[in-house]
Design an enzyme around this catalytic site. Structure first.
Site: not given
Ligand code: GRF
Length: 225
Positions: A178, A123, A126, A142
């Site tokens: 993204d 999250m 970078l 994404h």
């Molecule tokens: C996923 O939906 C991904 O696309 C987004 O964050 C979520 C991660 O979920 N970037 P998890 O931590 O793998 O359960």
């Protein structure tokens, strides 16, 4: 395996500049060494580790979280994959913290001979410092059909916009948010009555199939032209 309640988009012909080409092709005997970076629960990491229990052209050899207590680290511990929690160094000057953190991550990636970094629910945005060093070896998933609905609140933004279809996108990472070259997308219907949680869960089911399979194509040299 068919993906429920979703529709694969036509296969993309991805033409990437030299900037984005992996330095080598992986094989079953000598798979690309992958580091997965996470922030939360790591359901995508768990799906990838499960997929890699069969020999693939990619193998996860390191998991890095940006918190020492990220729930998802348990998946790597259970799978016997080395894992590190590398938190933001709060002792560093505020404006230096992001790059200082990335230097620690970069050093760990080097120590583990990592060839490809797979962002899976990581999250943090970078910095160009990190992206420049890993460009072409840095992939993200994404939860929307990029270029629509980039950013941290894709599901909320999709529901607010009232569109009928969302989905997920695997893409190479560039210096934008993204925005890098798209490797694969699958669309997922938005159902009446969906809230952020239900939409997220349905899209995650699709991600858990799409991401490992796209890594197969990337690591076996089927994507870069
Ligand atoms: C996923 O939906 C991904 O696309 C987004 O964050 C979520 C991660 O979920 N970037 P998890 O931590 O793998 O359960």
């Amino acid at each position: 395996m068919p993906i429920p309640n979703s529709q694969a988009l036509p296969a993309l012909v991805v033409v990437m500049s030299d900037d984005f080409v992996l330095p080598r092709t992986g094989s079953l005997e000598d798979p690309i060494r992958v580091a997965v970076m996470i922030s939360g629960g790591g359901s995508g990491l768990a799906a990838l580790l499960q997929y890699q229990r069969t020999s693939r052209t990619h193998q996860t050899t390191l998991v890095i979280a940006d918190k020492e207590d990220a729930d998802g680290l348990q998946h790597s511990i259970d799978a016997g994959v080395p894992s590190l929690g590398i938190p933001i160094p709060m002792e560093a000057e505020a404006k230096e913290r992001r790059v200082t953190h990335e230097r620690l991550v970069h050093a760990a990636l080097g120590e583990h001979d990592i060839e490809l970094v797979v962002l899976s629910g990581y999250m943090r945005i970078l910095t160009p410092w990190f992206v420049r060093r890993w460009k072409g070896r840095l992939v993200n998933i994404h939860p929307s059909l990029l270029p629509d609905f980039p950013g941290a609140h894709a599901h909320r933004d999709v529901l607010t916009a009232g569109v009928d279809v969302s989905g997920c996108t695997v893409h190479m990472v560039d210096e934008g948010v993204d925005t890098g070259p798209i490797l694969a997308q699958v669309q997922v219907d938005v159902n009446e009555g969906d809230d952020e949680t239900s939409l997220q869960e349905r899209i995650k089911q699709v991600e858990h199939v799409l991401y490992p399979e796209t890594l197969d194509r990337l690591c076996s040299g089927q994507i870069s032209l």
